[in-house]
Design an enzyme around this catalytic site. Structure first.
Site, mmCIF file in Angstrom:
data_model
loop_
_atom_site.group_PDB
_atom_site.id
_atom_site.type_symbol
_atom_site.label_atom_id
_atom_site.label_comp_id
_atom_site.label_asym_id
_atom_site.label_seq_id
_atom_site.Cartn_x
_atom_site.Cartn_y
_atom_site.Cartn_z
ATOM 1 N N SER A 128 0.822 -1.214 0.000
ATOM 2 C CA SER A 128 0.000 0.000 0.000
ATOM 3 C C SER A 128 0.856 1.263 0.000
ATOM 4 O O SER A 128 1.909 1.316 0.647
ATOM 5 C CB SER A 128 -0.881 0.005 1.252
ATOM 6 O OG SER A 128 -1.359 1.311 1.506
ATOM 7 N N GLN A 150 0.503 -0.789 -4.891
ATOM 8 C CA GLN A 150 -0.776 -0.059 -4.943
ATOM 9 C C GLN A 150 -0.507 1.430 -4.838
ATOM 10 O O GLN A 150 0.117 1.896 -3.887
ATOM 11 C CB GLN A 150 -1.702 -0.506 -3.794
ATOM 12 C CG GLN A 150 -3.015 0.251 -3.725
ATOM 13 C CD GLN A 150 -2.962 1.421 -2.756
ATOM 14 O OE1 GLN A 150 -2.336 1.320 -1.699
ATOM 15 N NE2 GLN A 150 -3.594 2.538 -3.110
ATOM 16 N N TYR A 152 -1.839 5.253 -4.367
ATOM 17 C CA TYR A 152 -2.756 6.378 -4.167
ATOM 18 C C TYR A 152 -2.093 7.521 -4.914
ATOM 19 O O TYR A 152 -1.017 7.986 -4.530
ATOM 20 C CB TYR A 152 -2.902 6.710 -2.686
ATOM 21 C CG TYR A 152 -3.879 5.828 -1.946
ATOM 22 C CD1 TYR A 152 -5.157 5.601 -2.430
ATOM 23 C CD2 TYR A 152 -3.521 5.247 -0.729
ATOM 24 C CE1 TYR A 152 -6.056 4.803 -1.739
ATOM 25 C CE2 TYR A 152 -4.418 4.457 -0.034
ATOM 26 C CZ TYR A 152 -5.676 4.241 -0.547
ATOM 27 O OH TYR A 152 -6.562 3.457 0.131
ATOM 28 N N THR A 178 -5.631 2.679 -6.914
ATOM 29 C CA THR A 178 -6.894 2.720 -6.174
ATOM 30 C C THR A 178 -7.603 4.030 -6.475
ATOM 31 O O THR A 178 -7.090 5.111 -6.166
ATOM 32 C CB THR A 178 -6.637 2.559 -4.658
ATOM 33 O OG1 THR A 178 -6.005 1.290 -4.464
ATOM 34 C CG2 THR A 178 -7.929 2.604 -3.864
ATOM 35 N N ARG A 187 -15.649 8.362 8.338
ATOM 36 C CA ARG A 187 -15.433 7.195 9.200
ATOM 37 C C ARG A 187 -15.619 7.586 10.658
ATOM 38 O O ARG A 187 -14.678 8.019 11.335
ATOM 39 C CB ARG A 187 -14.029 6.624 8.964
ATOM 40 C CG ARG A 187 -13.839 6.166 7.519
ATOM 41 C CD ARG A 187 -12.441 5.649 7.251
ATOM 42 N NE ARG A 187 -12.270 5.333 5.829
ATOM 43 C CZ ARG A 187 -11.114 5.023 5.267
ATOM 44 N NH1 ARG A 187 -10.007 4.978 5.988
ATOM 45 N NH2 ARG A 187 -11.056 4.762 3.977
ATOM 46 N N LYS A 260 -8.324 -0.301 -9.041
ATOM 47 C CA LYS A 260 -8.997 -0.903 -7.875
ATOM 48 C C LYS A 260 -10.078 0.042 -7.363
ATOM 49 O O LYS A 260 -9.813 1.237 -7.171
ATOM 50 C CB LYS A 260 -7.972 -1.168 -6.770
ATOM 51 C CG LYS A 260 -8.577 -1.688 -5.468
ATOM 52 C CD LYS A 260 -7.486 -2.096 -4.494
ATOM 53 C CE LYS A 260 -8.044 -2.643 -3.194
ATOM 54 N NZ LYS A 260 -8.469 -1.602 -2.261
ATOM 55 N N HIS A 284 -13.715 -1.148 -1.294
ATOM 56 C CA HIS A 284 -12.774 -0.784 -0.234
ATOM 57 C C HIS A 284 -13.240 -1.330 1.121
ATOM 58 O O HIS A 284 -13.024 -0.718 2.164
ATOM 59 C CB HIS A 284 -12.637 0.741 -0.168
ATOM 60 C CG HIS A 284 -11.262 1.231 0.189
ATOM 61 N ND1 HIS A 284 -10.428 1.827 -0.707
ATOM 62 C CD2 HIS A 284 -10.569 1.227 1.353
ATOM 63 C CE1 HIS A 284 -9.298 2.182 -0.115
ATOM 64 N NE2 HIS A 284 -9.366 1.816 1.150
ATOM 65 N N ASP A 315 -12.459 -7.903 -4.399
ATOM 66 C CA ASP A 315 -12.359 -7.950 -2.933
ATOM 67 C C ASP A 315 -13.563 -7.271 -2.304
ATOM 68 O O ASP A 315 -14.435 -6.748 -3.003
ATOM 69 C CB ASP A 315 -11.042 -7.370 -2.410
ATOM 70 C CG ASP A 315 -10.978 -5.838 -2.382
ATOM 71 O OD1 ASP A 315 -12.018 -5.153 -2.262
ATOM 72 O OD2 ASP A 315 -9.846 -5.320 -2.462
ATOM 73 N N GLY A 338 -8.421 -9.033 2.616
ATOM 74 C CA GLY A 338 -8.192 -7.781 3.339
ATOM 75 C C GLY A 338 -8.126 -8.019 4.843
ATOM 76 O O GLY A 338 -7.158 -8.586 5.357
ATOM 77 N N ARG A 339 -9.175 -7.638 5.532
ATOM 78 C CA ARG A 339 -9.161 -7.668 7.004
ATOM 79 C C ARG A 339 -8.714 -9.000 7.617
ATOM 80 O O ARG A 339 -7.962 -8.979 8.601
ATOM 81 C CB ARG A 339 -10.536 -7.276 7.534
ATOM 82 C CG ARG A 339 -10.857 -5.788 7.345
ATOM 83 C CD ARG A 339 -12.245 -5.510 7.903
ATOM 84 N NE ARG A 339 -12.603 -4.121 7.915
ATOM 85 C CZ ARG A 339 -13.324 -3.513 6.955
ATOM 86 N NH1 ARG A 339 -13.726 -4.199 5.897
ATOM 87 N NH2 ARG A 339 -13.647 -2.238 7.051
HETATM 88 C C1 FNR Z 1 -7.763 -1.016 3.487
HETATM 89 N N1 FNR Z 1 -7.849 -0.981 2.097
HETATM 90 C C2 FNR Z 1 -6.894 -0.292 1.368
HETATM 91 N N2 FNR Z 1 -6.947 -0.285 0.005
HETATM 92 C C3 FNR Z 1 -6.005 0.351 -0.721
HETATM 93 O O1 FNR Z 1 -6.067 0.325 -1.944
HETATM 94 N N3 FNR Z 1 -4.966 0.983 -0.076
HETATM 95 C C4 FNR Z 1 -4.859 1.029 1.270
HETATM 96 O O2 FNR Z 1 -3.931 1.599 1.816
HETATM 97 C C5 FNR Z 1 -5.866 0.398 2.031
HETATM 98 N N4 FNR Z 1 -5.821 0.416 3.397
HETATM 99 C C6 FNR Z 1 -6.732 -0.290 4.134
HETATM 100 C C7 FNR Z 1 -6.630 -0.308 5.522
HETATM 101 C C8 FNR Z 1 -7.513 -1.075 6.258
HETATM 102 C C9 FNR Z 1 -7.360 -1.108 7.734
HETATM 103 C C10 FNR Z 1 -8.513 -1.840 5.607
HETATM 104 C C11 FNR Z 1 -9.448 -2.734 6.383
HETATM 105 C C12 FNR Z 1 -8.632 -1.792 4.250
HETATM 106 C C13 FNR Z 1 -8.895 -1.725 1.383
HETATM 107 C C14 FNR Z 1 -8.455 -3.148 1.090
HETATM 108 O O3 FNR Z 1 -7.465 -3.196 0.092
HETATM 109 C C15 FNR Z 1 -9.635 -3.998 0.608
HETATM 110 O O4 FNR Z 1 -10.258 -3.358 -0.468
HETATM 111 C C16 FNR Z 1 -10.641 -4.227 1.737
HETATM 112 O O5 FNR Z 1 -9.977 -4.564 2.924
HETATM 113 C C17 FNR Z 1 -11.607 -5.331 1.356
HETATM 114 O O6 FNR Z 1 -12.610 -5.435 2.322
HETATM 115 P P1 FNR Z 1 -12.595 -6.572 3.458
HETATM 116 O O7 FNR Z 1 -12.661 -7.906 2.753
HETATM 117 O O8 FNR Z 1 -11.346 -6.401 4.238
HETATM 118 O O9 FNR Z 1 -13.811 -6.288 4.278
#
Ligand code: FNR
Length: 389
Positions: A128, A150, A152, A178, A187, A260, A284, A315, A338-339
């Site tokens: 990330s 990835q 930003y 992304t 949030r 993404k 996300h 995802d 992810g999580r």
């Molecule tokens: C993310 N996600 C995310 N995506 C991305 O492109 N760059 C990032 O830095 C982050 N950082 C991030 C931090 C945290 C704490 C979470 C939970 C998620 C999104 C991540 O790549 C992914 O899209 C999600 O986590 C998918 O959802 P679930 O399956 O984790 O619920």
């Protein structure tokens, strides 16, 4: 030939003959409540919750429950194969470790533990832009493992070019841009405690290790972390981003590029028309637009529209092996976790991430076999039925 499912026998043997039960639950859907017992309130507040009241995060998980796998019988599946190739990257299974920022909130080793675990399992690590270890540190930890970067996309073009050049030099082969976070989502769990790690220079290691970013500062980030945080905040939001800027990126990255955060079928078509190599169907994890459609609900139409022209990854809401089966059957080439792996990281560092990955792949392998498939490549929508309402 070893199978990921052999992990199941290994757990039973360790339990029965060595009196060693797993330290962490094998029920991956229970990881969140276990991690909640070890994470700090700040970490819990940042990692677990989503945007707004969490409607989209709940919808993501609920969408999986509206599909049922319909197992087929008496189809030899003694030899199974989960290995795959996505846009030229060989992977042991169609599961990537998705880009997740600020992983030191979960464990001091952060992304280094994740990058090591991914390499050990032959799975792709996605680094990330908001990582708490730099592009180069994570690459070193990842060694010979497959890795993607990835992005930003910052408003500072010179900084963007520097990120891309560093990622390329450090062996990241694919770029995941992304596009759903040009502004941070609303949030409440972070807002209620007035907490954003980046403003304390946590989760900004890629920036504070960057020569272009450092040139913009009067004092080093160590001397004045607040000023570095504010400098980050001045380049991160990029709401002016549009399709017309993609050629600029293409000129500066000669490997495959994936977008993404694609949710609308027309955006997937636009991505294909703009010559991108893939999309990640994602909301996300519900952290951006609360009330947004469940990611899984958008997947079939997007796979139908562009699946023959570009890679379609997925995802948001993947929690178990059967979830992976459902996403692949609905048209994904691979899924990003992810999580769940972050919860493993919180519980036991690198070993915790490995535990989650081994359990997920074992459950995926056993689910595929018990449903009558030798490989994820055989899956299509015939493998599923809509759950009765
Ligand atoms: C993310 N996600 C995310 N995506 C991305 O492109 N760059 C990032 O830095 C982050 N950082 C991030 C931090 C945290 C704490 C979470 C939970 C998620 C999104 C991540 O790549 C992914 O899209 C999600 O986590 C998918 O959802 P679930 O399956 O984790 O619920």
């Amino acid at each position: 030939m070893p199978h990921f499912g052999d992990h199941q026998s290994s757990i039973y043997f360790h339990g029965m003959f060595l009196d060693q039960a797993p330290d962490i639950t094998t029920d991956l859907t229970a990881l969140e409540s276990h991690a909640a017992q070890v994470l700090s309130p700040e970490a819990m507040g940042y990692v677990v919750p989503s945007a707004g009241g969490g409607a989209t995060a709940r919808a993501n998980v609920a969408a999986f429950d509206r599909w049922r796998i319909v197992p087929r019988m008496l189809r030899d599946h003694a030899v199974r194969d989960l290995a795959t190739d996505v846009l030229g990257t060989a992977m042991a299974a169609p599961v990537l470790l998705g880009p997740v920022g600020v992983q030191t909130l979960a464990h001091p080793d952060g992304e280094l533990a994740t990058a090591r675990a991914a390499a050990g399992m032959g799975l792709t690590y996605v680094h990330s832009t908001q990582a708490s270890h730099s592009i180069e540190e994570a690459a070193e930890a990842n060694g010979d493992g497959p890795r993607w970067y990835q992005l930003y996309w910052p408003t500072d073009p010179e900084l963007c070019e520097s990120f891309l050049a560093r990622a390329k030099a450090a062996g990241y082969t694919h770029l995941v841009v992304t596009v759903d976070t040009t502004l941070l989502g609303w949030r409440p769990r972070d807002l209620d405690r007035g907490y954003l790690p980046f403003l304390q220079s946590v989760g900004t290691a890629n920036y504070t290790s960057d020569p272009v970013f450092l040139r913009r500062l009067e004092k080093s980030p160590e001397e004045d972390p607040g000023a570095a945080g504010i400098a980050f905040a001045s380049v991160f939001p990029n709401p002016g981003l549009d399709w017309g800027q993609l050629p600029w990126l293409r000129e500066r990255w000669d490997g495959p590029i994936l977008l993404k955060g694609v949710q609308h079928v027309d955006d997937a078509r636009l991505a294909a028309e703009h010559g991108l190599d893939g999309v990640v169907v994602s909301n996300h994890g519900g952290r951006q637009v609360d009330g947004a459609a469940a990611s899984l609900d958008q997947l079939p139409a997007i796979a139908d529209a562009v699946g023959d022209r570009m890679a379609v990854l997925f995802d948001s809401g993947v929690r178990s092996g059967p979830d992976v089966v459902k996403a692949l059957a609905l048209g994904a080439d691979a899924v990003l976790l992810g999580r769940p792996y972050l919860y493993g990281l919180a519980l036991a560092g690198q070993a915790g991430v490995e535990h989650v990955l081994r359990c997920l792949l074992a459950e995926l392998d056993l689910t595929l076999g018990n449903a009558g498939y030798r490989s994820h490549r055989e899956l299509d929508r015939d493998a599923l039925a809509a759950a009765p309402r």
